[in-house]
Design a protein around this motif. Structure first.
Motif, PDB file in Angstrom:
ATOM      1  N   ALA A 116     -19.538   6.689  -4.234  1.00  0.00           N
ATOM      2  CA  ALA A 116     -18.989   7.965  -4.699  1.00  0.00           C
ATOM      3  C   ALA A 116     -18.000   8.539  -3.689  1.00  0.00           C
ATOM      4  O   ALA A 116     -16.954   9.070  -4.070  1.00  0.00           O
ATOM      5  N   LEU A 117     -18.308   8.429  -2.399  1.00  0.00           N
ATOM      6  CA  LEU A 117     -17.373   8.901  -1.377  1.00  0.00           C
ATOM      7  C   LEU A 117     -16.088   8.080  -1.396  1.00  0.00           C
ATOM      8  O   LEU A 117     -14.990   8.635  -1.280  1.00  0.00           O
ATOM      9  N   ALA A 118     -16.223   6.766  -1.552  1.00  0.00           N
ATOM     10  CA  ALA A 118     -15.033   5.909  -1.616  1.00  0.00           C
ATOM     11  C   ALA A 118     -14.214   6.221  -2.870  1.00  0.00           C
ATOM     12  O   ALA A 118     -12.982   6.262  -2.817  1.00  0.00           O
ATOM     13  N   ALA A 119     -14.883   6.464  -3.986  1.00  0.00           N
ATOM     14  CA  ALA A 119     -14.168   6.793  -5.224  1.00  0.00           C
ATOM     15  C   ALA A 119     -13.451   8.134  -5.101  1.00  0.00           C
ATOM     16  O   ALA A 119     -12.347   8.301  -5.623  1.00  0.00           O
ATOM     17  N   LEU A 120     -14.054   9.074  -4.388  1.00  0.00           N
ATOM     18  CA  LEU A 120     -13.411  10.361  -4.203  1.00  0.00           C
ATOM     19  C   LEU A 120     -12.178  10.237  -3.313  1.00  0.00           C
ATOM     20  O   LEU A 120     -11.117  10.776  -3.629  1.00  0.00           O
ATOM     21  N   VAL A 121     -12.303   9.492  -2.236  1.00  0.00           N
ATOM     22  CA  VAL A 121     -11.194   9.374  -1.282  1.00  0.00           C
ATOM     23  C   VAL A 121     -10.049   8.545  -1.858  1.00  0.00           C
ATOM     24  O   VAL A 121      -8.889   8.935  -1.774  1.00  0.00           O
ATOM     25  N   PHE A 122     -10.373   7.404  -2.442  1.00  0.00           N
ATOM     26  CA  PHE A 122      -9.326   6.476  -2.856  1.00  0.00           C
ATOM     27  C   PHE A 122      -8.840   6.687  -4.293  1.00  0.00           C
ATOM     28  O   PHE A 122      -7.685   6.396  -4.594  1.00  0.00           O
ATOM     29  N   LEU A 123      -9.706   7.173  -5.173  1.00  0.00           N
ATOM     30  CA  LEU A 123      -9.329   7.311  -6.578  1.00  0.00           C
ATOM     31  C   LEU A 123      -9.326   8.751  -7.079  1.00  0.00           C
ATOM     32  O   LEU A 123      -8.849   9.015  -8.177  1.00  0.00           O
ATOM     33  N   GLY A 124      -9.881   9.653  -6.308  1.00  0.00           N
ATOM     34  CA  GLY A 124      -9.954  11.041  -6.741  1.00  0.00           C
ATOM     35  C   GLY A 124     -11.016  11.300  -7.786  1.00  0.00           C
ATOM     36  O   GLY A 124     -10.966  12.304  -8.483  1.00  0.00           O
ATOM     37  N   LEU A 125     -11.992  10.414  -7.906  1.00  0.00           N
ATOM     38  CA  LEU A 125     -13.060  10.565  -8.899  1.00  0.00           C
ATOM     39  C   LEU A 125     -14.281  11.222  -8.264  1.00  0.00           C
ATOM     40  O   LEU A 125     -14.722  10.813  -7.190  1.00  0.00           O
ATOM     41  N   SER A 126     -14.821  12.199  -8.934  1.00  0.00           N
ATOM     42  CA  SER A 126     -16.026  12.843  -8.411  1.00  0.00           C
ATOM     43  C   SER A 126     -17.239  12.634  -9.319  1.00  0.00           C
ATOM     44  O   SER A 126     -18.356  12.966  -8.933  1.00  0.00           O
TER      45      SER A 126
END
Length: 92
Positions: free
Chosen positions: A29-39
């Motif tokens: 989830a942290l990687a998705a937030l940083v790299f893709l903007g997904l929360s």
């Protein structure tokens, strides 16, 4: 019988698999937030974290720290997403 011949028996307390899964979901989830903007992926970390803490309260297993870290990361991402959405709506 000397010490070299003595067999030592150690017992290890098992690690809760759901707490490991919760921590892995938090990392994703942290990687998705940083790299893709997904929360939205933080929901899985929160769900698994709560289930892991429930399992850990009933048995003799390790993994409290992993489950709590997953909950902190999941709720932190959720709060960040809500504040970001509110900021976008209010300050256009």
């Amino acid at each position: 019988m000397n010490d070299a011949d003595a067999v030592t028996q150690t017992t290890t307390v098992p690690l809760n698999k759901l707490s490991v899964l919760a921590f892995a979901c938090a990392v994703v989830a942290l990687a998705a937030l940083v790299f893709l903007g997904l929360s939205a992926t933080a929901v899985f970390a929160v769900g698994c974290g709560h289930l892991a803490l429930q399992q850990l309260s009933t048995g003799q297993q390790r993994g409290h720290l992993l489950a709590r870290l997953a909950l902190v990361a999941g709720y932190g991402i959720g709060i960040f997403a809500l504040l970001s959405a509110a900021g976008l709506l209010l300050w256009r």
